[in-house]
Design a protein around this motif. Structure first.
Motif, short mmCIF file in Angstrom:
data_model
loop_
_atom_site.label_atom_id
_atom_site.label_comp_id
_atom_site.label_asym_id
_atom_site.label_seq_id
_atom_site.Cartn_x
_atom_site.Cartn_y
_atom_site.Cartn_z
N LYS A 1 0.83 -1.19 0.00
CA LYS A 1 0.00 0.00 0.00
C LYS A 1 0.87 1.25 0.00
N GLU A 2 0.54 2.17 -0.88
CA GLU A 2 1.32 3.40 -0.99
C GLU A 2 1.28 4.16 0.33
N GLY A 3 2.46 4.54 0.81
CA GLY A 3 2.55 5.27 2.07
C GLY A 3 2.61 4.37 3.29
N GLU A 4 2.34 3.07 3.11
CA GLU A 4 2.37 2.13 4.24
C GLU A 4 3.12 0.86 3.84
N SER A 5 4.11 1.02 2.99
CA SER A 5 4.86 -0.16 2.53
C SER A 5 5.81 -0.67 3.60
N THR A 6 6.11 0.15 4.62
CA THR A 6 6.97 -0.30 5.72
C THR A 6 6.31 0.00 7.05
N LEU A 7 6.69 -0.76 8.06
CA LEU A 7 6.21 -0.55 9.42
C LEU A 7 7.41 -0.33 10.34
N PRO A 8 7.28 0.55 11.36
CA PRO A 8 8.40 0.80 12.28
C PRO A 8 8.67 -0.41 13.16
N GLU B 1 12.88 -0.35 10.43
CA GLU B 1 11.62 -0.51 9.73
C GLU B 1 11.62 -1.83 8.96
N LEU B 2 10.43 -2.25 8.61
CA LEU B 2 10.24 -3.53 7.94
C LEU B 2 9.29 -3.37 6.77
N ALA B 3 9.70 -3.83 5.59
CA ALA B 3 8.81 -3.82 4.42
C ALA B 3 7.80 -4.96 4.56
N VAL B 4 6.53 -4.66 4.26
CA VAL B 4 5.46 -5.66 4.36
C VAL B 4 4.66 -5.68 3.07
N SER B 5 3.99 -6.82 2.82
CA SER B 5 3.17 -6.95 1.62
C SER B 5 2.13 -8.03 1.83
#
Length: 445
Positions: free
Chosen positions: A318-325, A333-337
């Motif tokens: 998701k644009e703007g939420e591709s990573t989480l702290p 940070e961590l990339a999620v999908s």
């Protein structure tokens, strides 16, 4: 003057052409309004995703008549799959189903006899194709010993499959009052089976998806039984009779008709076109013809106005939420999908009315809203849910988790070593002390 007039006419023609082009394109892309159905209850469902495309009083429990036999079919096929019986298993007809076969008050009959062996396949075909009651009861007795025990199996399976509204009192769909002393023990003498259109559709969904072979039999226009030919009561199949050809529907291969005085004329249908399978249910229509005509309206609406699309691909970010702290990790940070794709039938012109929302369980986050290391690649960290922003959403035939997939970590984040964690803790301590001191000094003024 003539030249000016010609220019004016040409300009008007061009304007008219442009206007027609502007309006023609949106109209072709727009979906038609839902059909007006002459049925007390109805539903249309995508057989892959479980998405409900149309609903009319779909949660109202009503007598389903012989659509009841879909549950009997399910239990027979399950017994075959589990090795309890086979298609070649034979049985004979007891006094109860034989009395039903000989009763002129019940429709049809396939000429069944006592003291003769019948295979499971013969009995199943007579039940599924001709909606025969006596062969249905014979199968129930074969599997459970008595119809009473079989009815308990029916209700247990309904609960297991998650049917929202149901009550089974016999295996056939006949009214208990017409069975007299033969009604299953413990059931209401005047009782009737009950299903909502939604429950019938969900039962049909499980039948065709769990046992695809069921469609091989339900699509047969005729079968041989006891030396004579019996025809399928589903007129939407490609029958040879001229009168029935008007009801033929492309791709139709099931599933179950029904009719009693209490239930009216009912039908659960399923058809497949261009790779898409739909399931429809109409309940309490006025005639044999009407149940098929109303089904055709539903099927036309579904096939002509919806297109199956992969709205969310696997690996979507998701644009703007591709990573989480991330806290306490070697990375911040961590990339999620998304772990899987979400594919649904989308109504024409509504392609842009879908968005995705992430949900991260609070118990997996610290007080600052951060994930806590260590986190393994592929680990589920939350969910991604498809959100429809249009006017009418009938939801899914399943539970609320439909339209939701797992949100996973794209890489591994290891926990930071003890020294760095200690230094971080010291830094946090002095940082908090400094902040407290500053606030104290400010409070003096």
């Amino acid at each position: 003057m003539k030249y000016t007039r010609k220019k004016m006419l040409l300009s008007l023609a061009l304007i008219a052409l442009m206007i027609s082009a502007v309006f023609a394109q949106p109209l072709s892309a727009q979906a038609a309004a839902p059909p007006e159905l002459d049925a007390e209850s109805a539903i249309l469902v995508d057989a892959s995703s479980g998405k409900i495309l149309y609903a009319k009083n779909a949660d109202m429990a009503m007598p389903p008549a012989s659509m009841t036999k879909m549950m009997t079919e399910y239990l027979v096929l399950e017994a075959i799959e589990e090795g309890q019986i086979s298609w070649d298993t034979t049985t004979q007809i007891s006094d109860y189903p034989y009395s039903i076969a000989r009763n002129p008050n019940f429709s049809g009959g396939v000429g069944i006899r006592q003291n003769q062996d019948y295979t499971v396949r013969e009995l199943y075909e007579a039940m599924a194709v001709f909606s025969d009651n006596s062969t249905t009861i014979a199968l129930a007795e074969l599997i459970a010993g008595t119809e009473t025990e079989f009815v308990q199996m029916m209700n247990d399976k309904a609960e297991e499959l998650g049917l929202p509204e149901y009550k089974f009192v016999n295996s056939t769909g006949l009214n208990n009052a017409s069975l007299g002393d033969n009604r299953p023990e413990g059931t209401d003498p005047n009782g009737s089976n009950l299903l909502s259109a939604e429950s019938a559709a969900l039962l049909a969904y499980h039948l065709v998806n769990d046992f695809p072979d069921a469609l091989e039999i339900s699509s047969m226009t005729e079968v041989e039984f006891a030396g004579h030919t019996i025809e399928n009561l589903n007129w939407m199949l490609p029958h040879d009779a001229t009168f029935l050809q008007q009801f033929h529907y492309e791709g139709m291969d099931g599933l179950k008709t029904g009719n009693t005085e209490l239930a009216g004329y009912t039908f659960t249908g399923t058809a497949k076109q261009n790779g898409t399978r739909l399931i429809s249910v109409v309940m309490k229509t006025d005639s044999k013809q009407a149940r098929f005509q109303q089904t055709a309206k539903l099927m036309d609406y579904g096939f002509n106005n919806f297109a199956t699309q992969e709205i969310v691909p696997a690996g979507y970010q998701k644009e703007g939420e591709s990573t989480l702290p991330v806290a306490k990790g070697k990375e911040n940070e961590l990339a999620v999908s998304t772990a899987e794709s979400i594919t649904l039938p989308v109504k024409n012109g509504e392609e842009d009315l879908y968005s995705v929302e992430y949900q991260i369980p609070e118990e997996t986050l610290n007080e600052d809203g951060e994930l806590i290391a260590p986190i393994e690649e592929g680990e589920t960290v939350g969910t991604a849910t498809l959100v429809y922003e249009g006017e009418t959403d009938h939801g899914y035939i399943f539970d609320e988790t439909s339209g939701t997939v797992n949100l996973v970590a794209n890489s591994t984040v290891e926990k930071d070593n003890w020294f760095m964690l200690s230094m971080g803790a010291v830094g946090d301590f002095f940082g908090n002390m400094f902040t407290t001191s500053v606030n104290w000094v400010k409070g003096l003024f």
